[in-house]
Design a protein around this motif. Structure first.
Motif, mmCIF file in Angstrom:
data_model
loop_
_atom_site.group_PDB
_atom_site.id
_atom_site.type_symbol
_atom_site.label_atom_id
_atom_site.label_comp_id
_atom_site.label_asym_id
_atom_site.label_seq_id
_atom_site.Cartn_x
_atom_site.Cartn_y
_atom_site.Cartn_z
ATOM 1 N N VAL A 43 -11.131 -10.024 3.909
ATOM 2 C CA VAL A 43 -10.572 -11.200 3.221
ATOM 3 C C VAL A 43 -11.650 -11.698 2.266
ATOM 4 O O VAL A 43 -12.741 -12.065 2.702
ATOM 5 C CB VAL A 43 -10.198 -12.301 4.235
ATOM 6 N N GLY B 192 -3.171 -10.057 5.004
ATOM 7 C CA GLY B 192 -4.462 -10.293 4.383
ATOM 8 C C GLY B 192 -4.796 -9.395 3.220
ATOM 9 O O GLY B 192 -5.865 -9.527 2.632
ATOM 10 N N TRP C 60 -3.493 -12.310 -1.345
ATOM 11 C CA TRP C 60 -3.408 -13.740 -1.049
ATOM 12 C C TRP C 60 -2.943 -14.484 -2.285
ATOM 13 O O TRP C 60 -3.213 -14.074 -3.420
ATOM 14 C CB TRP C 60 -4.784 -14.286 -0.655
#
Lengths: 175, 473
Positions: free
Chosen positions: B385, B415, B418
């Motif tokens: 991330v 993830g 985003w």
């Protein structure tokens, strides 16, 4: 009829208040050392003073106001450091995006390394190397045992050195 | 001798740098701060005043307690709010393992109480716990708790019902809380014989004797059970897998200390020691990062302080805490810690099989690696991330939400990608906690910039695109 107990209480409270107020500049220095932010340190001092004032009934000896207030202040600062760590901002949403907020980039290397330490480590370094307190006094101020203070200070220095090394590695890799 | 000198010299040099560093830090508070403080003191109520003026954390706690009552009503009236993540009723909750744990670490209890107590508290001070979906964290140090579970708020501190002094050292050691569902919750508070030095201001307890308080009626009534043993300098963490089975981890507060695991099989009425083990993960200790994913599987992450010693990040016990082993996380196998790689929250399990571990990496720009399992932790896959994602609300393996500055970061593909969902009307500040029931419906606690210590509870039915103010404190 003169209420002696009430008069004594009022007099003691006045003394506590005067001592608290007299200690504000010193407290602000300590909070600034811990928090690395003079403005946030002001908030912390105010919060600690209010907490101390609300708890003045638990103070056993007026003579110990400074140490007592310092303990409360250090706890407030620790809480602020932990809160700050929890509120780390989202710096970028996608790789390569340029919306990263200002964070630690402009701070000097040592500040950056200190701010990467845990809350307790930051507090201990400020008390030891900012306030120049002895280990026993740090123990009293933080409520830790002396042995714990020693081992955590040792760890803090190790971590600080590692953080400085890591920062230098990152800088070199970017060159 | 040479070795000793070679390590001491850099120490002295670093210590000198530190002294210079602090010496050069400016601190010009001046009379303005003194005036501010004097004004703040003047506003405080006199000791013993019957009329309490709630300010700061007490006002926050009191108002959140009021919100708690409102939300209890809302939850009971709205089937929507008891959606797929919140099975209603004891049967449903009994079949579903909880989402983690809440820890006794780092912040005081707060004032205010709404939920009726067995006895009127002499000086109301409340543990505030909210549990809508998953994820826990204190809203603010010195504030309230927002605890994992399935859907109720509790605003109570059972210790007050006993008439004892609730929390010596309450600045540093709050009660641990675990909320399973609308009815069932547990807290840990100090038992008789606990001793906190330095007039109650110390960090370390010379004696820490725990009492587990349990409720089966949403906090209306509480029963207490003494936990056997004394756990000085320990962090206590609760985790329940259903109404009957739960664990209490008493972990030493420094890496060299042992940890004791206790379990209950009768809803917290009695506790027995399972094992006292060396620090888990080895060389570290979990602090608050302890959770149970089923009645025999426990997880412990290394707390921040421990990781610098070069220890594994995660350990698992599959025999209810008797033995522990390291959990290799892909890409982090053999990771010798490095204090800039750490976990800040307990693993989150949605059920016995599906769980998440969020590892933060602050080498350079801070980012997160989320590790996911769907087979009870036997295998893990990592998802990078690209930002500092803390307090992530994991709804399932695809849908996650992360609080951000005036925004929510949302992913619908586990993830990989985003997007930022931003409500322009909400102002500048930060969400400090999110609790979503599904990708659309949820709550967020928002702290505006410039209003330190003031919080706003918002609700959204549009995945964070629009927020409606529920309450503010």
């Amino acid at each position: 009829m003169l209420d002696v107990a009430a008069a004594t209480r009022t007099s003691t409270e006045q003394a506590v208040r005067e001592l608290l107020m007299a200690g504000i500049p010193k407290a602000h220095r300590l909070a600034t050392w811990i928090l690395h932010d003079s403005v946030v340190a002001e908030d912390a001092v105010q919060e600690a003073a209010v907490l101390a004032w609300d708890r003045r009934g638990t103070l056993r000896e007026v003579d110990s106001v400074e140490a007592w207030f310092n303990r409360i202040l250090v706890n407030v600062c620790r809480a602020e450091l932990r809160r700050r760590a929890r509120r780390a901002p989202i710096t970028e949403m996608e790789p390569g995006s340029d919306n990263a907020p200002e964070s630690l980039g402009r701070r000097d290397e040592l500040s950056r390394a200190i701010l990467a330490l845990t809350a307790d480590e930051q507090v201990l370094l400020a008390l030891r190397f900012g306030r120049d307190l002895t280990i026993p006094l740090i123990a009293v101020t933080t409520g830790m045992r002396e042995g714990t203070v020693k081992s955590r200070l040792h760890s803090a220095l190790q971590h600080l050195r590692a953080a400085l090394d890591a920062g230098r590695r990152v800088e070199e890799s970017l060159r | 001798m040479t070795d000793r000198r070679s390590t001491r010299e850099p120490d002295c040099e670093l210590e000198g740098q530190l002294r210079d560093h602090y010496r050069t830090m400016e601190s010009g508070s001046g009379p303005l701060l003194a005036a501010r403080v004097a004004d703040a003191l003047d506003r405080r109520p006199a000791p013993g005043s019957r009329l309490r003026i709630l300010t700061g954390r007490r006002a926050f706690a009191g108002a959140l307690a009021a919100m708690a009552a409102l939300m209890l009503i809302a939850l009971s009236l709205s089937p929507l709010l008891l959606g797929s993540k919140s099975p209603a009723g004891p049967d449903a909750s009994a079949s579903r393992p909880p989402n983690g744990s809440a820890a006794l670490s780092g912040a005081p209890s707060a004032g205010g109480s709404v939920v009726p107590m067995p006895m009127p508290p002499p000086d109301p001070s409340a543990v505030l716990a909210g549990a809508l979906t998953s994820g826990f964290g204190s809203v603010r140090s010195g504030g309230a708790w927002w605890v994992q579970g399935n859907g109720f708020w509790v605003a109570t501190d059972p210790m007050h019902a006993s008439g004892n002094s609730p929390w010596p050292g309450s600045d540093t050691v709050p009660p641990a809380v675990f909320v399973l569902d609308q009815k069932h919750g547990w807290t840990v508070t100090l038992g008789s014989g606990s001793l906190n030095p330095y007039g109650g201001q110390g960090q370390d307890f010379d004696h820490l004797k725990a009492v587990v308080n349990r409720t089966t009626d949403g906090g209306l009534t509480w029963q207490q059970a003494q936990v056997p043993g004394d756990y000085p300098d320990s962090l206590l963490t609760l985790s329940f897998v259903d109404q009957l089975h739960g664990f209490l981890m008493c972990s030493g507060s420094s890496p060299e200390m042992t940890s004791t695991i206790l379990r209950t099989d009768d809803g917290g009425a009695t506790w027995t020691v399972v094992a006292t083990v060396g620090p888990v993960p080895p060389g570290a200790n979990p602090g608050g990062m302890f959770t149970a994913s089923d009645a025999s599987t426990l997880w412990a992450g290394a707390q921040v302080e421990a990781v610098g010693h070069g220890h594994p990040l995660l350990a698992v016990s599959r025999d209810a805490g008797r033995t522990w082993s390291d959990v290799p996380l892909p890409g982090n196998e053999g990771l010798a810690g490095g204090f800039d790689v750490f976990m800040e929250e307990a693993p989150v399990f949605l059920d016995a099989n599906t769980g998440f571990v969020n590892v933060l990496n602050s080498r350079g720009e801070t980012f997160s690696d989320v590790f996911i399992t769907t087979d009870g932790g036997r295998t893990w896959t990592g998802q990078h991330v690209p930002f500092d994602a803390r307090h992530v609300d994991f709804l399932d393996t695809s849908h996650w939400l992360a609080p951000g500055n005036s925004s929510v970061a949302v992913t619908a593909d586990g993830g990989k990608t985003w997007k930022t969902v931003l409500d322009q009307t909400i102002g500048i500040g930060a969400f400090v906690q999110l609790e979503f029931l599904n990708p659309q419906n949820g709550y967020g606690i928002f702290e505006p910039n410039g209003e330190r210590g003031h919080y706003y509870l918002y609700r959204t039915d549009s995945g964070g695109a629009d927020w409606v103010l529920v309450s503010s404190v």
